[in-house]
Each structure stands twice: as C-alpha cells, then as structure tokens.
Write an enzyme that holds these catalytic residues in place. Structure first.
Site, short mmCIF file in Angstrom:
data_model
loop_
_atom_site.label_atom_id
_atom_site.label_comp_id
_atom_site.label_asym_id
_atom_site.label_seq_id
_atom_site.Cartn_x
_atom_site.Cartn_y
_atom_site.Cartn_z
N LYS A 14 0.84 -1.22 0.00
CA LYS A 14 0.00 0.00 0.00
C LYS A 14 0.87 1.26 0.00
O LYS A 14 0.65 2.18 -0.78
CB LYS A 14 -0.93 0.03 1.23
CG LYS A 14 -1.84 -1.17 1.37
CD LYS A 14 -2.76 -1.05 2.57
CE LYS A 14 -2.04 -1.10 3.91
NZ LYS A 14 -1.36 -2.37 4.20
N ARG A 89 -9.87 1.40 7.65
CA ARG A 89 -9.42 0.06 8.01
C ARG A 89 -10.47 -0.70 8.80
O ARG A 89 -10.26 -1.84 9.18
CB ARG A 89 -8.22 0.24 8.91
CG ARG A 89 -7.07 -0.65 8.68
CD ARG A 89 -5.99 -0.02 9.54
NE ARG A 89 -4.85 -0.80 9.67
CZ ARG A 89 -3.68 -0.50 9.10
NH1 ARG A 89 -3.58 0.53 8.31
NH2 ARG A 89 -2.65 -1.24 9.34
N ARG A 128 11.92 -5.57 5.04
CA ARG A 128 11.63 -4.14 4.81
C ARG A 128 12.49 -3.26 5.71
O ARG A 128 12.71 -3.56 6.86
CB ARG A 128 10.15 -3.84 5.09
CG ARG A 128 9.86 -2.34 5.02
CD ARG A 128 8.41 -2.00 5.06
NE ARG A 128 7.74 -2.50 6.24
CZ ARG A 128 6.42 -2.46 6.40
NH1 ARG A 128 5.66 -1.98 5.46
NH2 ARG A 128 5.89 -2.92 7.51
N ARG A 161 10.96 -1.33 11.32
CA ARG A 161 9.85 -0.89 12.17
C ARG A 161 9.74 -1.74 13.42
O ARG A 161 10.02 -2.94 13.38
CB ARG A 161 8.55 -0.93 11.37
CG ARG A 161 8.21 0.42 10.79
CD ARG A 161 7.10 0.40 9.81
NE ARG A 161 5.89 -0.28 10.24
CZ ARG A 161 4.80 -0.37 9.49
NH1 ARG A 161 4.78 0.20 8.30
NH2 ARG A 161 3.74 -1.00 9.92
N ARG A 172 -1.05 -8.43 13.74
CA ARG A 172 -1.49 -7.49 12.69
C ARG A 172 -2.27 -8.23 11.60
O ARG A 172 -3.29 -7.73 11.11
CB ARG A 172 -0.28 -6.78 12.08
CG ARG A 172 0.29 -5.73 13.02
CD ARG A 172 1.68 -5.29 12.60
NE ARG A 172 1.74 -4.68 11.29
CZ ARG A 172 2.84 -4.57 10.56
NH1 ARG A 172 3.99 -5.03 11.01
NH2 ARG A 172 2.80 -4.00 9.37
P1 AP5 Z 1 4.83 -1.61 1.91
O1 AP5 Z 1 4.53 -0.72 0.74
O2 AP5 Z 1 5.57 -1.01 3.06
O3 AP5 Z 1 3.51 -2.38 2.41
P2 AP5 Z 1 2.26 -1.84 3.20
O4 AP5 Z 1 1.04 -2.51 2.65
O5 AP5 Z 1 2.24 -0.33 3.23
O6 AP5 Z 1 2.59 -2.47 4.63
P3 AP5 Z 1 2.48 -1.89 6.10
O7 AP5 Z 1 3.18 -2.88 6.99
O8 AP5 Z 1 2.96 -0.46 6.17
O9 AP5 Z 1 0.96 -1.94 6.33
P4 AP5 Z 1 0.20 -1.88 7.64
O10 AP5 Z 1 -1.15 -1.64 7.14
O11 AP5 Z 1 0.39 -3.05 8.54
O12 AP5 Z 1 0.94 -0.69 8.45
P5 AP5 Z 1 0.53 0.82 8.78
O13 AP5 Z 1 1.77 1.63 8.80
O14 AP5 Z 1 -0.61 1.29 7.94
O15 AP5 Z 1 5.65 -2.87 1.33
C1 AP5 Z 1 6.12 -3.88 2.20
C2 AP5 Z 1 7.50 -4.36 1.70
O16 AP5 Z 1 7.32 -5.05 0.46
C3 AP5 Z 1 8.50 -3.23 1.42
O17 AP5 Z 1 9.77 -3.66 1.78
C4 AP5 Z 1 8.40 -3.02 -0.10
O18 AP5 Z 1 9.62 -2.55 -0.63
C5 AP5 Z 1 8.05 -4.42 -0.60
N1 AP5 Z 1 7.19 -4.44 -1.78
C6 AP5 Z 1 6.12 -3.64 -2.02
N2 AP5 Z 1 5.53 -3.96 -3.19
C7 AP5 Z 1 6.25 -5.02 -3.68
C8 AP5 Z 1 6.12 -5.81 -4.88
N3 AP5 Z 1 5.13 -5.60 -5.78
N4 AP5 Z 1 7.02 -6.81 -5.08
C9 AP5 Z 1 8.01 -7.04 -4.15
N5 AP5 Z 1 8.18 -6.32 -3.01
C10 AP5 Z 1 7.30 -5.33 -2.79
O19 AP5 Z 1 -0.06 0.67 10.26
C11 AP5 Z 1 0.79 0.41 11.37
C12 AP5 Z 1 -0.04 0.39 12.66
O20 AP5 Z 1 -0.64 1.69 12.86
C13 AP5 Z 1 -1.22 -0.59 12.67
O21 AP5 Z 1 -0.82 -1.88 13.08
C14 AP5 Z 1 -2.16 0.08 13.69
O22 AP5 Z 1 -1.74 -0.14 15.01
C15 AP5 Z 1 -1.97 1.56 13.37
N6 AP5 Z 1 -2.92 2.08 12.36
C16 AP5 Z 1 -2.60 2.63 11.15
N7 AP5 Z 1 -3.70 3.02 10.49
C17 AP5 Z 1 -4.74 2.71 11.29
C18 AP5 Z 1 -6.17 2.84 11.15
N8 AP5 Z 1 -6.71 3.39 10.04
N9 AP5 Z 1 -6.95 2.39 12.15
C19 AP5 Z 1 -6.42 1.85 13.27
N10 AP5 Z 1 -5.09 1.69 13.48
C20 AP5 Z 1 -4.26 2.12 12.48
#
Ligand code: AP5
Length: 226
Positions: A14, A89, A128, A161, A172
């Site tokens: 994402k 989410r 990552r 992270r 998660r």
């Molecule tokens: P990346 O692009 O970083 O993936 P992502 O989907 O953004 O993964 P996240 O771990 O950031 O998602 P998340 O939803 O768990 O975390 P968030 O920060 O939102 O890619 C991942 C890896 O793969 C990278 O190394 C990249 O280079 C690689 N890659 C990407 N595409 C690729 C491809 N096509 N081929 C090969 N490799 C590839 O949330 C963190 C925490 O915040 C949550 O756990 C929660 O506690 C809180 N939070 C955030 N938003 C909310 C909300 N709306 N409501 C409640 N709590 C929330």
C-alpha cells in the site's frame, strides 16, 4: 481530482504504491501509519495514546483515528486529491469517510485491493527497511538502497519498524482478517473495488493501478455528460 483508497494486508505494498501514485498524479499520499508513527516520535498526546496499540500490532481505536484523519483531510494539499494508505481500516472508518465525502460533495474514484499471499507478506515484512525521516520504503532483497543502511532520498539512517517482530506481525495479520477484510464487501457493494495481483512487481502493479484509475475517471466523466 482523484481520490483513491489502497486496501490490503500488512506488507501488500500500500505504502509503496500510494507514494508512487501520488508522485505520478500530483496528489497527496496520506498514510495513517506514517502520521501515527510521526506522533509517537514527537511524543504528542495522540502518539502516547496510540503507541501501546501499535506496539502490540492492534488497531488504534476508531475515535482517535477519525479525529486524526479529519484533521489531515482538511489540510490544503488534500484538496488536490489523495491516495489513502492504511485508512479506512474498519467499517466504522469507511462510513465516516463516506459521510465526509457526501458532505463535501466529493466521491472516491476507486478502491484498490492489493492481493498478496501470506508467505510473501511475511518475507517482505522481514526484509523491509524504512526511512524514519522521509518515510521512503526499501526491501533488502529487491529494492535495497544504493548505500547500505542509508536512505537514497534524504541520507538518513534506515530502520526496521518496531512492529515487525513475528508475534506482532501475527497479531497485525489477524486484526486485518477480522477488522479490515469486511471492507472488501463494503466496497464491492458500491462497485468501487478493484482487485489487483500485488505480487507482480512494483512497476507492473503501478501500471495496473494507473490503468484502473484512468478507466474509472473516464467512466465518471461519461456519466456526468450523459
Ligand atoms: P509496503 O509498501 O511497506 O507495504 P504496506 O502494505 O504499506 O505495509 P504496512 O506494513 O505499512 O501496512 P500496515 O497496514 O500493517 O501498516 P501501517 O503503517 O498502515 O511494502 C512492504 C515491503 O514489500 C516493502 O519492503 C516493499 O519494498 C516491498 N514491496 C512492495 N511492493 C512489492 C512488490 N510488488 N514486489 C516485491 N516487493 C514489494 O499501520 C501500522 C499500525 O498503525 C497498525 O498496526 C495500527 O496499530 C496503526 N494504524 C494505522 N492506520 C490505522 C487505522 N486506520 N486504524 C487503526 N489503526 C491504524
């Protein structure tokens, strides 16, 4: 004016895609996780309240997220359109976003669901690295920085992270299945959902999203003219 939601499990890409799409289209990349991590780093009241949930890999309560996102979406750059990454989410968050859009007489162009199997998610999350300064995302195996451990974009030291330990990742993924997967049906019903194979390489995924976004925009323009 383009408003896109990126949906998918942790590690599905994402952040990678939202950032590339925002750059390409000149829209804002709005990532709820980045905003939360920024607040934790700065020690704000929101950061102090959200941190324990994030450390356990649980979702932060809706009321904190809704206030935070209402504020972010009211900033001037969001008026030019946005790619939402990590929000909504939960169904309550999606309903709140819909109410806001209705109030502003705006609509979403598309909701993109990045489909990636769990084994690949686990592989990606363990490799990552992120930049704590500019939020750039790297992958040791396939998208490593030019200089080991250093961000290509701003020169800061890369980190892993805190929520990347295996037991936190498991929480998660379970939270995603329980709270976020129901959004697929929510957006299917509104015919906004587009499922994209998230395993086909970063550029190919971006090309596919770009194609969907163009088609959705053309369809919307057609409806307005009819
Ligand atoms: P990346 O692009 O970083 O993936 P992502 O989907 O953004 O993964 P996240 O771990 O950031 O998602 P998340 O939803 O768990 O975390 P968030 O920060 O939102 O890619 C991942 C890896 O793969 C990278 O190394 C990249 O280079 C690689 N890659 C990407 N595409 C690729 C491809 N096509 N081929 C090969 N490799 C590839 O949330 C963190 C925490 O915040 C949550 O756990 C929660 O506690 C809180 N939070 C955030 N938003 C909310 C909300 N709306 N409501 C409640 N709590 C929330």
């Amino acid at each position: 004016m383009m408003r896109i939601v990126l949906l998918g499990p942790p590690g599905s890409g994402k952040g990678t895609q939202a950032s590339a799409l925002a750059r390409r289209r000149g829209i804002a990349h709005i990532a709820s996780g980045d905003i939360l991590r920024g607040n934790v780093k700065e020690g704000t009241e929101l950061g102090r309240r959200a941190a324990p949930y994030m450390e356990r890999g649980e979702l932060v309560p809706d009321e904190l997220i809704l206030d935070m996102m209402a504020e972010r979406l009211a900033e001037p750059d969001a008026a030019e359109g946005y790619a939402l990454d990590g929000f909504p989410r939960t169904v309550a968050q999606a309903e709140a976003l819909d109410s806001r859009l209705l109030e502003m007489r705006q609509r979403l162009e598309a909701v993109i669901y990045l489909e990636v199997p769990e084994t690949e998610l686990l592989r990606r999350l363990s490799g990552r690295r992120i930049c704590p300064n500019c939020n750039a995302i790297y992958q040791l195996a396939t998208m490593a920085p030019k200089r080991e451990g250093i961000c290509d974009a701003c020169g800061a030291e890369l980190i892993q992270r805190k929520d990347e330990q295996p037991e936190v990742v498991r929480t998660r993924l379970q939270g995603y299945a329980r709270e976020t997967e129901p959004l697929l049906d929510y957006y299917r019903r509104t015919r906004l959902l587009h499922e994209v194979d998230g395993t086909i390489g970063v550029r190919s995924v971006l090309a596919e999203i770009d194609r969907i976004v163009k088609e959705s925009a053309a369809e919307a323009a057609g409806k307005r003219e009819a």
